[in-house]
Design an enzyme around this catalytic site. Structure first.
Site, PDB file in Angstrom:
ATOM      1  N   CYS A 117       0.810  -1.233   0.000  1.00 28.70           N
ATOM      2  CA  CYS A 117       0.000   0.000   0.000  1.00 28.70           C
ATOM      3  C   CYS A 117       0.838   1.277   0.000  1.00 28.70           C
ATOM      4  O   CYS A 117       0.308   2.355  -0.252  1.00 28.70           O
ATOM      5  CB  CYS A 117      -0.958  -0.002   1.177  1.00 28.70           C
ATOM      6  N   HIS A 257      -2.950   7.571   1.746  1.00 31.67           N
ATOM      7  CA  HIS A 257      -3.401   6.238   1.337  1.00 31.67           C
ATOM      8  C   HIS A 257      -4.793   6.007   1.919  1.00 31.67           C
ATOM      9  O   HIS A 257      -5.053   6.330   3.071  1.00 31.67           O
ATOM     10  CB  HIS A 257      -2.416   5.187   1.850  1.00 31.67           C
ATOM     11  N   ASN A 287      -9.805   0.218  -0.283  1.00 34.41           N
ATOM     12  CA  ASN A 287      -8.342   0.263  -0.278  1.00 34.41           C
ATOM     13  C   ASN A 287      -7.828  -0.404  -1.558  1.00 34.41           C
ATOM     14  O   ASN A 287      -7.881  -1.624  -1.688  1.00 34.41           O
ATOM     15  CB  ASN A 287      -7.828  -0.467   0.971  1.00 34.41           C
TER      16      ASN A 287
HETATM   17  N1  COA Z   1     -18.675  -7.175   9.539  1.00 34.46           N
HETATM   18  C1  COA Z   1     -19.150  -7.300  10.786  1.00 34.46           C
HETATM   19  N2  COA Z   1     -18.377  -7.535  11.858  1.00 34.46           N
HETATM   20  C2  COA Z   1     -17.060  -7.623  11.643  1.00 34.46           C
HETATM   21  C3  COA Z   1     -16.496  -7.502  10.377  1.00 34.46           C
HETATM   22  C4  COA Z   1     -17.354  -7.266   9.301  1.00 34.46           C
HETATM   23  N3  COA Z   1     -16.906  -7.110   8.044  1.00 34.46           N
HETATM   24  N4  COA Z   1     -15.155  -7.634  10.491  1.00 34.46           N
HETATM   25  C5  COA Z   1     -14.885  -7.832  11.790  1.00 34.46           C
HETATM   26  N5  COA Z   1     -16.033  -7.832  12.490  1.00 34.46           N
HETATM   27  C6  COA Z   1     -16.214  -8.009  13.922  1.00 34.46           C
HETATM   28  C7  COA Z   1     -15.053  -8.706  14.574  1.00 34.46           C
HETATM   29  O1  COA Z   1     -15.172 -10.106  14.410  1.00 34.46           O
HETATM   30  C8  COA Z   1     -15.199  -8.278  16.001  1.00 34.46           C
HETATM   31  O2  COA Z   1     -16.165  -9.061  16.618  1.00 34.46           O
HETATM   32  P1  COA Z   1     -15.933  -9.621  18.102  1.00 34.46           P
HETATM   33  O3  COA Z   1     -15.799  -8.388  18.947  1.00 34.46           O
HETATM   34  O4  COA Z   1     -17.161 -10.420  18.339  1.00 34.46           O
HETATM   35  O5  COA Z   1     -14.670 -10.413  18.006  1.00 34.46           O
HETATM   36  C9  COA Z   1     -15.769  -6.854  15.889  1.00 34.46           C
HETATM   37  O6  COA Z   1     -16.285  -6.740  14.560  1.00 34.46           O
HETATM   38  C10 COA Z   1     -14.752  -5.774  16.116  1.00 34.46           C
HETATM   39  O7  COA Z   1     -13.588  -6.126  15.425  1.00 34.46           O
HETATM   40  P2  COA Z   1     -12.352  -5.179  15.374  1.00 34.46           P
HETATM   41  O8  COA Z   1     -11.247  -5.867  14.654  1.00 34.46           O
HETATM   42  O9  COA Z   1     -12.055  -4.591  16.717  1.00 34.46           O
HETATM   43  O10 COA Z   1     -12.941  -4.020  14.482  1.00 34.46           O
HETATM   44  P3  COA Z   1     -12.246  -2.686  14.118  1.00 34.46           P
HETATM   45  O11 COA Z   1     -13.022  -1.538  14.588  1.00 34.46           O
HETATM   46  O12 COA Z   1     -10.766  -2.716  14.426  1.00 34.46           O
HETATM   47  O13 COA Z   1     -12.366  -2.696  12.521  1.00 34.46           O
HETATM   48  C11 COA Z   1     -10.991  -3.140  10.627  1.00 34.46           C
HETATM   49  C12 COA Z   1     -11.772  -3.740  11.781  1.00 34.46           C
HETATM   50  C13 COA Z   1     -10.336  -4.246   9.828  1.00 34.46           C
HETATM   51  C14 COA Z   1     -11.927  -2.362   9.740  1.00 34.46           C
HETATM   52  C15 COA Z   1      -9.915  -2.166  11.213  1.00 34.46           C
HETATM   53  O14 COA Z   1      -9.195  -2.826  12.227  1.00 34.46           O
HETATM   54  C16 COA Z   1      -8.948  -1.667  10.189  1.00 34.46           C
HETATM   55  O15 COA Z   1      -9.305  -0.950   9.286  1.00 34.46           O
HETATM   56  N6  COA Z   1      -7.661  -2.010  10.347  1.00 34.46           N
HETATM   57  C17 COA Z   1      -6.654  -1.600   9.408  1.00 34.46           C
HETATM   58  C18 COA Z   1      -6.715  -2.478   8.205  1.00 34.46           C
HETATM   59  C19 COA Z   1      -5.973  -1.878   7.043  1.00 34.46           C
HETATM   60  O16 COA Z   1      -6.067  -0.722   6.797  1.00 34.46           O
HETATM   61  N7  COA Z   1      -5.244  -2.725   6.314  1.00 34.46           N
HETATM   62  C20 COA Z   1      -4.516  -2.299   5.183  1.00 34.46           C
HETATM   63  C21 COA Z   1      -3.380  -1.454   5.590  1.00 34.46           C
HETATM   64  S1  COA Z   1      -2.628  -0.752   4.205  1.00 34.46           S
END
Ligand code: COA
Length: 332
Positions: A117, A257, A287
């Site tokens: 990325c 990004h 993304n």
């Molecule tokens: N739909 C519904 N629920 C979801 C889900 C989805 N698509 N994806 C995850 N969940 C759930 C999880 O299982 C978790 O449930 P639990 O509490 O029962 O275990 C809950 O939502 C919270 O998960 P969490 O990981 O804390 O959510 P978050 O607020 O961190 O959001 C991301 C998850 C992936 C969106 C976030 O962490 C993120 O954007 N991270 C960076 C990823 C990124 O940018 N990657 C590329 C970098 S270049």
């Protein structure tokens, strides 16, 4: 600033996204998720997905053709093609070579850069150095990823955040006060397991086992990636500005990004920039990995958000972990 200094200017820009759109409602039918969860946690409403009969080089060719047209640069005058991608057409040879052949860039060298990325920042920095040193004149820098090909459509943690696309710029030497003023690149290999594709490389070649265990798809620690991204993007922004001798108040447009709207907001808040000075299009594309920064920059220039002399701050973050920033003064 020292007028007369040779530096790389952006002479042309272009981008491309596939026609096929995948909405959050579509995803509700694929995994256990909801429109509400995706929008509030990521800011994404829809993303574009590459049609089965096309590949990464097709998107790269389209974006690059637009950039060359915009610059008025004939194919024969391109000296170098740099393609940032983690989803090349093949493991080898480089997809930059495929693009070179498809566009008839018969006088160009070509190679790929795999910085995920932050690939657009890495490729632009490399291109800038070649132009600045006088090694090459016309350098075509492309960021293109068909990341949907590596997405596990059974994994709701990852499949909702990515989309496909490509963007390209043509760099040329300039001798005024415009062009790429600074490049900052950083990495921390200790974070390589936060975001990676376990199988398919030399460490774990494809096997029945690796396929059964779905190890050819993206694995991501979302929470850790989130924390690192917000911190690193802010650091990259400040370092790139410092290297250019500029302050946050000198920034006309920030092009980050597009990983998650909350990551962008956190970085922008730490910098003290107003959100209306930030290019955001994650709602429509998700993304798009190496394409994301170029895609947002192209959209900003098409919408008249950049004019000659503007200071543009681009910041990227990605797997590796890698991060970086570039200050570009718009215009030739
Ligand atoms: N739909 C519904 N629920 C979801 C889900 C989805 N698509 N994806 C995850 N969940 C759930 C999880 O299982 C978790 O449930 P639990 O509490 O029962 O275990 C809950 O939502 C919270 O998960 P969490 O990981 O804390 O959510 P978050 O607020 O961190 O959001 C991301 C998850 C992936 C969106 C976030 O962490 C993120 O954007 N991270 C960076 C990823 C990124 O940018 N990657 C590329 C970098 S270049």
């Amino acid at each position: 600033m020292n007028p007369g200094t040779r530096r790389a200017v952006v002479a042309g820009i272009g981008s491309y996204v596939p026609d096929k759109v995948l909405t959050n409602q579509d995803l509700e039918r694929v995994v256990d998720t909801s429109e509400e969860w995706i929008v509030t946690r990521t800011g994404i409403h829809e993303r574009h997905i590459l049609e089965d009969h096309l590949t990464t080089s097709d998107m790269a060719v389209e974006a690059a053709s637009r950039a060359l047209r915009h610059a008025g640069c004939p194919a024969s005058e391109v000296d170098l093609v740099l393609l940032a991608t983690v989803t090349g057409d093949y493991v080898f040879p480089s997809t930059a070579c495929v693009v070179q052949e498809k566009l008839g860039l018969t006088n160009a060298g070509a190679f790929d850069i795999g910085s995920s990325c932050s690939g657009f920042i890495a490729a632009l920095s490399t291109g800038s150095a070649f132009v600045q040193s006088g090694t090459f004149k016309n350098v075509l820098v492309i960021g293109a990823d068909a990341i949907s090909r590596l997405v596990d459509w059974k994994d709701r943690n990852t499949c909702v955040i990515f989309g496909d696309g490509a963007a390209a710029v043509l760099l040329r030497p300039g001798f005024g006060d415009r062009g790429i003023l600074s490049c900052y690149l950083k990495s921390d290999g200790a974070g390589c397991r936060y975001l990676y594709q376990p199988a398919g490389g030399a460490k774990m070649p494809p096997s029945l086992d690796s396929i059964t265990n779905r190890l050819h798809y993206i694995r991501m620690d979302g929470r850790e990636t989130f924390k690192q991204a917000a911190r690193s993007m802010t650091q990259a922004a400040f370092e790139a500005l410092k290297m250019a001798g500029l302050e946050t108040t000198d920034v006309d447009l920030m092009v980050p990004h597009q990983a998650n709207i909350r990551i962008i907001q956190a970085a922008v808040q730490r910098m003290g920039l107003p959100m209306d000075q930030v290019a955001v299009n994650i709602d429509r594309y998700g993304n798009t990995v190496a394409a994301s920064i170029g895609l947002a920059l192209d959209e900003a220039q098409q919408n008249g958000r950049v004019t000659a002399g503007d200071n543009i701050l681009m910041v990227g973050f990605g797997a590796g972990l890698t991060w970086g920033g570039i200050v570009l003064r718009w215009g030739v």
